[in-house]
Each structure stands twice: as C-alpha cells, then as structure tokens.
Design an enzyme around this catalytic site. Structure first.
Site, PDB file in Angstrom:
ATOM      1  N   ASN A   9       0.868  -1.175   0.000  1.00 53.67           N
ATOM      2  CA  ASN A   9       0.000   0.000   0.000  1.00 53.67           C
ATOM      3  C   ASN A   9       0.908   1.229   0.000  1.00 53.67           C
ATOM      4  OD1 ASN A   9      -1.782   2.068   0.495  1.00 53.67           O
ATOM      5  ND2 ASN A   9      -2.356   1.383   2.555  1.00 53.67           N
ATOM      6  N   TRP A  10       0.982   1.891  -1.152  1.00 53.47           N
ATOM      7  CA  TRP A  10       1.917   3.023  -1.268  1.00 53.47           C
ATOM      8  C   TRP A  10       1.409   4.264  -0.536  1.00 53.47           C
ATOM      9  CZ3 TRP A  10       3.489   2.958  -7.219  1.00 53.47           C
ATOM     10  CH2 TRP A  10       4.147   1.756  -7.494  1.00 53.47           C
ATOM     11  N   LYS A  11       0.151   4.259  -0.150  1.00 54.01           N
ATOM     12  CA  LYS A  11      -0.450   5.438   0.507  1.00 54.01           C
ATOM     13  C   LYS A  11      -0.195   6.675  -0.362  1.00 54.01           C
ATOM     14  CE  LYS A  11      -0.024   3.083   4.890  1.00 54.01           C
ATOM     15  NZ  LYS A  11       0.118   3.153   6.337  1.00 54.01           N
ATOM     16  N   HIS A  96      -9.364   1.145   5.250  1.00 54.45           N
ATOM     17  CA  HIS A  96      -8.059   1.339   5.878  1.00 54.45           C
ATOM     18  C   HIS A  96      -8.221   2.266   7.091  1.00 54.45           C
ATOM     19  CE1 HIS A  96      -3.921   2.486   6.598  1.00 54.45           C
ATOM     20  NE2 HIS A  96      -3.582   1.398   5.926  1.00 54.45           N
ATOM     21  N   GLU A  98      -6.558   4.648   8.108  1.00 53.10           N
ATOM     22  CA  GLU A  98      -6.360   6.081   7.816  1.00 53.10           C
ATOM     23  C   GLU A  98      -7.622   6.687   7.212  1.00 53.10           C
ATOM     24  OE1 GLU A  98      -2.725   5.459   5.665  1.00 53.10           O
ATOM     25  OE2 GLU A  98      -1.757   4.888   7.546  1.00 53.10           O
ATOM     26  N   GLU A 168      -4.890  -4.896  10.653  1.00 53.12           N
ATOM     27  CA  GLU A 168      -3.882  -3.863  10.844  1.00 53.12           C
ATOM     28  C   GLU A 168      -4.131  -3.133  12.170  1.00 53.12           C
ATOM     29  OE1 GLU A 168      -2.082  -2.643   6.766  1.00 53.12           O
ATOM     30  OE2 GLU A 168      -3.783  -1.344   7.181  1.00 53.12           O
ATOM     31  N   GLY A 174       3.039   2.330  10.761  1.00 48.74           N
ATOM     32  CA  GLY A 174       3.981   3.435  10.600  1.00 48.74           C
ATOM     33  C   GLY A 174       4.719   3.797  11.874  1.00 48.74           C
ATOM     34  N   SER A 214       3.963  -2.111  10.174  1.00 40.91           N
ATOM     35  CA  SER A 214       5.422  -2.186  10.312  1.00 40.91           C
ATOM     36  C   SER A 214       6.011  -3.537   9.902  1.00 40.91           C
ATOM     37  CB  SER A 214       5.853  -1.801  11.727  1.00 40.91           C
ATOM     38  OG  SER A 214       5.450  -0.477  12.032  1.00 40.91           O
ATOM     39  N   GLY A 235       3.136  -1.066   4.215  1.00 43.83           N
ATOM     40  CA  GLY A 235       3.126   0.357   3.891  1.00 43.83           C
ATOM     41  C   GLY A 235       4.527   0.834   3.547  1.00 43.83           C
ATOM     42  N   GLY A 236       5.199   1.450   4.500  1.00 43.14           N
ATOM     43  CA  GLY A 236       6.516   2.061   4.278  1.00 43.14           C
ATOM     44  C   GLY A 236       7.516   1.170   3.549  1.00 43.14           C
TER      45      GLY A 236
HETATM   46  P1  13P Z   1       3.391   0.428   7.617  1.00 47.97           P
HETATM   47  O1  13P Z   1       3.914  -0.842   7.004  1.00 47.97           O
HETATM   48  O2  13P Z   1       4.097   1.658   7.103  1.00 47.97           O
HETATM   49  O3  13P Z   1       3.332   0.343   9.093  1.00 47.97           O
HETATM   50  O4  13P Z   1       1.865   0.588   7.098  1.00 47.97           O
HETATM   51  C1  13P Z   1       1.001  -0.469   7.220  1.00 47.97           C
HETATM   52  C2  13P Z   1      -0.257  -0.153   6.496  1.00 47.97           C
HETATM   53  O5  13P Z   1      -1.043   0.676   6.927  1.00 47.97           O
HETATM   54  C3  13P Z   1      -0.521  -0.838   5.219  1.00 47.97           C
HETATM   55  O6  13P Z   1      -1.815  -0.602   4.769  1.00 47.97           O
END
Ligand code: 13P
Length: 252
Positions: A9-11, A96, A98, A168, A174, A214, A235-236
């Site tokens: 997920n590149w956000k 998600h 967020e 999640e 993050g 993470s 994510g990251g």
């Molecule tokens: P991180 O891997 O950056 O913690 O993000 C997880 C995430 O929200 C994937 O959708």
C-alpha cells in the site's frame, strides 16, 4: 491451501513517474526471483494508469487504495469503481484505518463500498484493526467483530472468494512497533472464527488474512510462519525495491 498474498500500500507516496518506473523494476525483479506468492501494489489514483501499463504481462495485481460509494454522479473529488474497472483495476483496499481515522469512514460507509465493489465483481481487501486504547481496555475482539460483521453485511457466501481481510492494529501502523507474531496470530484466529460463525468453516478456512503494521524484511518470516497469517499488507517498506523484494521472497 491458502496462497501467500503480499501487498504494498503506497499510501500518498511516489509521483506517477516514480511509481511507473518502480513498478516496472518490481515486475522485472519479481519475475527474476520466481516469487511464488501473489503480489499486489496499490498506488494513488493518478498513478494507476501508468502502473497498470508498467506491470502488463506480469502477475502483479494493481489495486486502488479506496473508491467512491457511488457509481457516478455529483460527488466532487471522488473516483468511481467503474472508472477503476475501465483502466483495468479490479481490486480495491477498503476501510483502511487512515480512511476511518482521518476521513470519517464508518463501518456502514465501508460496507456500502464493499457491496458496490462486489456487485462489479471486484476483489476487496477489507482492513480491520483496533486502536491502542481499544486494545488496552480489552475491546480487541469486540472491535474486530463489529468491523467484520458490519463491513461484510449482506455479502453472500458465494461472494466471499472476492474478500481478503487485512488485520492492521492501528498502533502498529507506521510506528515501527509490530504486533508480536503470537498476538497477530491470535487476532487472525479470532477473525477466522468470526467469519466461520457468519458463513462456514470452509469459507473461513479459505479466507486470506493479511497482517499489516510495520512489516519489514526482518520480521516478515516470523509473521508468515504463523498458522493464521496468510500474507502482509505493507506500507513504508513497500516503497523501495530493496525492502519490498525481500518481503515478497520471504520463503526463498
Ligand atoms: P506500515 O507498514 O508503514 O506500518 O503501514 C502499514 C499499512 O497501513 C498498510 O496498509
């Protein structure tokens, strides 16, 4: 048998040109590595057409990170699932944390989107997970149960093969703070039991449940070794080939 499913997920990261170049390199690298898990990437809306083109001919799935809860009409700033399908995107991440936290998406709104996506034969990754406060006050199971029951309301048993669930925990996103493999596995087992109660053992046993929060090259193996963890929503660490490829090839 549940095939491992690793998703990035590149956000709100990578421009369309950066995303396209990265997706080409990733497709090449995944092919060369002979990865045997399913791989997905979810760029931002504006990057989708370029990324779809960049991975053409590979097995990489391209997903949206969200979509509108209507097919068309006066919804300024929204992107319809029909528009996604038109450019060859048939997978979407919904719910998600967020979206829930910053954009006020409720379980009911998310359920509307899930049903709309399913009606268009799209695949859905439904995200669920508790905040730290909810976990510490003993509400983990209550929260997951509500998010699943409401999120999947009116989804028919025959449509459950379109659904992946991503667990999640909000406090692990993050933050560099990962759930222990044991804690994550316990939450996944609870999710599977909840789906079994709503549908059937068979459907629950076939359900892919990803862990997100993470995930890094250094912890993916221990997480994936757990019985109920079938994949990762990253994510990251999905933004760079040097981090994402070792996650995709965790079992090599
Ligand atoms: P991180 O891997 O950056 O913690 O993000 C997880 C995430 O929200 C994937 O959708």
């Amino acid at each position: 048998m549940r095939r491992p499913y690793i998703a990035g997920n590149w956000k709100m990261n990578l421009t369309p040109s950066e995303g396209k170049a990265y997706a080409s390199a990733l497709a090449e690298a995944v092919k060369k590595a002979g990865a045997d898990c399913r791989v997905m990437i979810a760029p931002s809306f504006v990057s989708l057409p370029g990324v779809v083109e960049a991975v053409k001919g590979s097995d990489i799935t391209v997903s949206a990170q969200n979509m509108a809860d209507h097919l068309s009409g006066a919804y300024t700033g929204e992107v319809s699932p029909e528009m996604l399908r038109d450019i060859g995107v048939n997978t979407v991440i919904l719910g998600h944390s967020e979206r829930r936290q910053y954009y006020g998406e409720t379980d009911e709104i998310i359920n509307g989107k899930v049903l709309l996506a399913i009606s268009l034969k799209m695949e859905v990754i439904l995200c669920v997970g508790e905040t730290l406060e909810e976990r510490e006050s003993g509400k983990l199971e209550e929260v997951l149960k509500r998010q699943i029951e409401v999120g999947l309301k009116d989804v028919l048993p025959a449509e459950m093969d379109k659904i992946t669930i991503a667990y999640e925990p909000v406090w692990a996103i993050g933050t560099g703070r990962t759930a222990t493999p044991e804690d994550a596995d316990a939450a996944h087992a609870f999710i599977r039991r909840t789906v079994a109660a709503l549908y059937s053992d068979d459907i629950a046993n076939n359900l892919i449940i990803q862990y997100g929060g993470s995930v890094k090259p250094g912890n993916v193996r221990a997480l994936m070794a757990k019985e109920n963890i079938d994949g990762a929503l990253v994510g990251g660490a999905s933004l760079k080939l040097d981090d994402f490829l070792p996650i995709i090839t965790f079992n090599k």
